[in-house]
Design a protein around this motif. Structure first.
Motif, PDB file in Angstrom:
ATOM      1  N   SER A 195       5.945  -0.546   4.932  1.00  0.00           N
ATOM      2  CA  SER A 195       6.453  -0.040   3.625  1.00  0.00           C
ATOM      3  C   SER A 195       5.881   1.128   3.346  1.00  0.00           C
ATOM      4  N   VAL A 196       4.775   1.593   3.790  1.00  0.00           N
ATOM      5  CA  VAL A 196       4.148   2.899   3.296  1.00  0.00           C
ATOM      6  C   VAL A 196       5.020   4.012   3.997  1.00  0.00           C
ATOM      7  N   TYR A 197       5.691   3.900   4.954  1.00  0.00           N
ATOM      8  CA  TYR A 197       6.528   4.792   5.387  1.00  0.00           C
ATOM      9  C   TYR A 197       7.866   5.145   4.897  1.00  0.00           C
ATOM     10  N   GLY A 198       8.025   4.136   3.943  1.00  0.00           N
ATOM     11  CA  GLY A 198       9.304   4.345   3.256  1.00  0.00           C
ATOM     12  C   GLY A 198      10.615   4.402   4.180  1.00  0.00           C
ATOM     13  N   LEU A 248       4.080   9.148   5.395  1.00  0.00           N
ATOM     14  CA  LEU A 248       3.803   8.407   4.626  1.00  0.00           C
ATOM     15  C   LEU A 248       4.511   8.667   3.073  1.00  0.00           C
ATOM     16  N   LYS A 249       5.633   7.986   3.192  1.00  0.00           N
ATOM     17  CA  LYS A 249       6.333   7.886   1.928  1.00  0.00           C
ATOM     18  C   LYS A 249       6.736   6.624   1.312  1.00  0.00           C
ATOM     19  N   PRO A 250       5.875   5.974   0.401  1.00  0.00           N
ATOM     20  CA  PRO A 250       6.040   4.581  -0.256  1.00  0.00           C
ATOM     21  C   PRO A 250       7.007   4.929  -1.180  1.00  0.00           C
ATOM     22  N   GLN A 251       8.088   3.870  -1.241  1.00  0.00           N
ATOM     23  CA  GLN A 251       8.825   3.757  -2.312  1.00  0.00           C
ATOM     24  C   GLN A 251       9.009   2.796  -3.070  1.00  0.00           C
ATOM     25  N   SER A 252       7.854   2.110  -3.191  1.00  0.00           N
ATOM     26  CA  SER A 252       7.607   0.890  -4.069  1.00  0.00           C
ATOM     27  C   SER A 252       6.180   0.822  -4.378  1.00  0.00           C
ATOM     28  N   PRO A 253       6.081   0.167  -5.767  1.00  0.00           N
ATOM     29  CA  PRO A 253       4.669   0.175  -6.437  1.00  0.00           C
ATOM     30  C   PRO A 253       3.821  -0.711  -5.059  1.00  0.00           C
ATOM     31  N   TYR A 254       4.422  -1.597  -4.491  1.00  0.00           N
ATOM     32  CA  TYR A 254       3.515  -2.346  -3.504  1.00  0.00           C
ATOM     33  C   TYR A 254       3.099  -1.492  -2.284  1.00  0.00           C
ATOM     34  N   ALA A 255       4.114  -0.639  -1.696  1.00  0.00           N
ATOM     35  CA  ALA A 255       3.750   0.184  -0.710  1.00  0.00           C
ATOM     36  C   ALA A 255       2.577   1.381  -1.203  1.00  0.00           C
ATOM     37  N   GLU A 256       2.639   1.832  -2.328  1.00  0.00           N
ATOM     38  CA  GLU A 256       1.737   2.600  -3.089  1.00  0.00           C
ATOM     39  C   GLU A 256       0.284   2.157  -3.064  1.00  0.00           C
ATOM     40  N   ILE A 257       0.266   0.865  -3.591  1.00  0.00           N
ATOM     41  CA  ILE A 257      -0.933   0.119  -3.548  1.00  0.00           C
ATOM     42  C   ILE A 257      -1.658   0.107  -2.251  1.00  0.00           C
TER      43      ILE A 257
END
Length: 180
Positions: free
Chosen positions: A121-124, A138-147
């Motif tokens: 998910s870190v890739y969006g 690296l284009k996270p689109q959720s809080p989980y991926a950002e974390i």
């Protein structure tokens, strides 16, 4: 060999707990979960070939320094992206980052090796093949991926003090005791 699994009652953790007896070198497994998801049944009928011990602990609030050394830690404990987690973004960040700090501190103190579970998910959203070395993807689109990206950066910052490996899992499918 002694293993510690955090998030032992979650989707990934519960599957690992059920399957860990297949690794002959593992003799003892320490399980940690906070039962936030109320999946008590994941601890039923554990394989008797391995010594299991379970601790009901909130890793975001409890240090592990009093725990004995384990050879490996598999860190699965975190609030995930399920059920619209944008509404509790601050709590997700507080919880997951505090858990990661605690695990890093334990691994440094006890010289335990860490298996860190991240996410693709870190890739969006991507339409092409992803090159993991390309930071521009690296284009996270959720809080989980950002974390998960923050956790990866925390580990890189400690790379000379901790022996670890990060796995970026894709969407997980299949049955486990810990699934929603």
């Amino acid at each position: 060999m002694k293993l510690l699994i955090t998030g032992a009652c979650g989707h990934i953790g519960s599957y690992l707990v059920e399957q860990v007896h297949k690794i002959k070198k593992i003799k003892e497994v320490v399980l940690i979960d906070n039962f936030n998801a109320h999946r008590y049944h994941t601890l039923f009928n554990l394989n008797k070939k391995i010594k299991f011990s379970f601790y009901n602990i909130d890793l975001s609030k409890t240090q592990l320094d009093k725990f004995k050394k384990t050879d490996f830690v598999i860190h699965c404990a975190s609030h995930t992206n399920a059920q619209g987690r944008f509404s509790i973004k601050k709590e997700m960040f507080r919880n997951n980052i505090a858990c990661m700090k605690n695990i890093i501190n334990y691994c440094k103190l006890k010289k335990s090796k860490l298996i860190h579970i991240s996410s693709t998910s870190v890739y969006g959203k991507q339409v092409k093949i992803v090159n993991e070395d390309d930071e521009n993807l690296l284009k996270p689109q959720s809080p989980y991926a950002e974390i998960k990206l923050i956790e990866e950066k925390m580990l890189k910052k400690n790379k000379n003090k901790i022996n670890y490996m990060t796995f970026r899992f894709g969407t997980i499918a299949g049955v486990s005791k810990g699934m929603r």
